[in-house]
Design an enzyme around this catalytic site. Structure first.
Site, short mmCIF file in Angstrom:
data_model
loop_
_atom_site.label_atom_id
_atom_site.label_comp_id
_atom_site.label_asym_id
_atom_site.label_seq_id
_atom_site.Cartn_x
_atom_site.Cartn_y
_atom_site.Cartn_z
N HIS A 148 12.08 -22.14 -35.46
CA HIS A 148 12.76 -21.47 -34.49
C HIS A 148 11.92 -21.42 -33.14
O HIS A 148 11.09 -20.62 -33.27
CB HIS A 148 12.95 -20.07 -35.05
CG HIS A 148 13.62 -18.93 -34.06
ND1 HIS A 148 14.72 -18.31 -34.29
CD2 HIS A 148 13.04 -18.58 -33.01
CE1 HIS A 148 14.88 -17.50 -33.42
NE2 HIS A 148 14.00 -17.58 -32.30
N ASP A 199 23.75 -21.51 -38.80
CA ASP A 199 23.12 -20.23 -38.52
C ASP A 199 23.60 -19.02 -38.87
O ASP A 199 23.67 -18.19 -38.24
CB ASP A 199 22.32 -20.29 -36.99
CG ASP A 199 21.19 -19.19 -37.10
OD1 ASP A 199 20.84 -18.64 -37.93
OD2 ASP A 199 21.03 -18.93 -35.61
ZN LIG Z 1 18.53 -18.40 -38.42
ZN LIG Z 2 16.48 -18.70 -35.59
#
Ligand SMILES: [Zn+2]
Ligand SMILES: [Zn+2]
Length: 459
Positions: free
Chosen positions: A206, A332
């Site tokens: 991320h 996600d």
């Molecule tokens: Zn995520």
């Molecule tokens: Zn993320």
């Protein structure tokens, strides 16, 4: 089994996808348009699944009679290999009121997925073999499709001390990530990359510079200026991504970059791939179809991290998806309780659900208007396991049946009949979408069928 570890290179692959035992399905899909770009298939056929395997692709009307087989009149319908999502949040352990393995995998199957990879920012996080073992056991009982579990890179996701990566890998971790948070300390990530090379299992990142993102609640740009909100600039993502690609190249390690959102990030990935960095990456349906203009509504269903960016960024993501700079689509899927979203935008939780709408949203907004071809969309939605050693499903004789049956003409209103997910924070809520998944076969078994879609049984 074609959703399986390919075992290419590195140490022997542990069994990374957790499956629930159960009876295999036998069914005949009659006269559907079968499409699998990887095997060059696009034709009307009768598809026979016998005991969980694709047994025959016959000329329409040519399928044999099989006693007890479920018969599906699939004329006018589309069958593609089922999708693989490399990035979902199932909130197990600790926040099962948002999602658990049963509702999460049912939501995935409802979206046409035959396998998903679950992130480790749970409560507690999956940073030890004990926690990993317990979620894997739960998946054996509760999951309706195979699930791979990520384990954390750092203990407690604190970004300081590494987890026992080799032990976690042996215990079945499909990869490593502190998703939800960046790994800000370059020395910590460098060490993790050294261990990754030994232990196997890609590190999923991320990418965000916490100093550049600090205080931001949406994309930094014209819209944030008008709304008077603090923005997160695209370079918060791309500068970190650039650093991490350099480290991966230096260490000869493999990384997967999560949820690309900015043009500058797509450009960094293209440069890194050209330079020989072992990097793959993903983009989400929301970043591919929406922009920060949606945030003018102040509706928290448009708040996620990374944030929705500009039309120019969205176009760069589409180009990246087309030319292969972006390897796959990831949802996600981030379920949240209503009370975390029904608050002022600035205070709302980050993240949106996505499994049940991914294909339909991309089909409606990108395939129907001719922006992306259906073949390309199918390729990018089925390749999500590849960075983690999971080969894409294929429609070919002898393969394990991993199939999605779609009505490409059906229009439906998102949320009108509720959701399979326990959470309702969808960016597409109340939107009318075209194309709907009617049935999903995962790992040789019917994992989901729409309530409105009935099957006949022969014999
Ligand atoms: Zn995520
Ligand atoms: Zn993320």
């Amino acid at each position: 089994m074609n959703v399986s570890a390919d075992g290419a290179g590195g140490p022997p692959e542990p069994q990374t996808l957790v499956r629930r035992e159960g009876p295999a399905s036998t069914l005949i899909l009659r006269g559907a348009r079968l499409m699998d770009p990887r095997v060059g298939l696009d034709a009307a056929r009768d598809l026979v699944v016998r005991d969980g395997r694709i047994a025959e692709l016959a000329e329409p009307g040519g399928a044999p009679e099989i006693e007890g087989a479920e018969l599906v009149d699939a004329e006018g319908l589309l069958v593609v290999p089922a999708f693989v999502d490399p990035h979902v949040h199932f909130r197990v352990p600790g926040e099962e009121h948002k999602e658990d393995l049963e509702t999460g995998t049912r939501s995935a199957a409802a979206g046409g997925y035959c396998a998903v990879i679950a992130m480790a920012n749970t409560s507690p996080p999956i940073d030890s073999a004990a926690v990993l073992g317990s979620v894997r056991e739960r998946a054996e009982r509760e999951a309706s499709i195979p699930v791979g579990f990520i384990a954390n890179v750092t203990r407690g996701m604190a970004g300081a001390e590494l987890t026992e990566m080799a032990e976690l890998r042996e215990a079945g971790a499909i990869g490593f990530s502190d998703d939800g948070l960046p790994i800000a300390n370059a020395r910590v990530l460098r060490r993790a990359l050294q261990y990754q090379r030994l232990a196997g299992g890609v590190i999923a990142l991320h990418e965000e510079d916490p100093d550049l993102s600090a205080g931001g609640v949406m994309n930094e740009g014209e819209v944030s200026a008008v709304l008077g909100m603090t923005g997160v600039p695209g370079v918060s993502e791309s500068t970190m991504l650039s650093r991490d690609c350099s480290l991966a190249l230096y260490e000869g390690a493999r990384i997967h970059v999560q949820h690309l959102s900015a043009r500058s990030s797509v450009e960094e990935i293209a440069r890194a791939k050209a330079a020989g960095v072992m990097v793959t990456c993903e983009a989400t349906p929301h970043h591919l179809t929406l922009t920060d203009e949606a945030v003018r509504s102040l509706d928290a269903r448009f708040k996620m991290n990374p944030p929705l960016r500009t039309e120019d960024d969205r176009k760069a993501l589409l180009d990246g998806l087309r030319d292969g700079t972006i390897d796959c689509v990831a949802t996600d899927h981030a379920p949240h309780a209503a009370e975390e979203k029904e608050v002022p935008f600035e205070e709302a939780a980050w993240g949106v659900t996505g499994l049940e709408t991914a294909f339909s949203a991309l089909y409606t907004d990108l395939v129907n208007p001719g922006v992306l071809s259906l073949e390309l969309l199918v390729e990018r939605m089925t390749s999500g396991g590849e960075p983690f050693g999971i080969a894409p499903p294929r429609i070919e004789v002898d393969a394990t049946a991993n199939l999605t049956l779609i009505d490409p003409e059906l229009t439906w209103t998102v949320g009108e009949e509720g959701y399979e997910s326990r959470s309702h924070n969808s960016s597409y809520a109340a939107r009318e979408l075209t194309a709907r998944v009617l049935m999903t076969v995962a790992d040789g078994r019917v994992a989901f069928r729409q309530r409105s879609f009935a099957l006949g049984v022969a014999g």
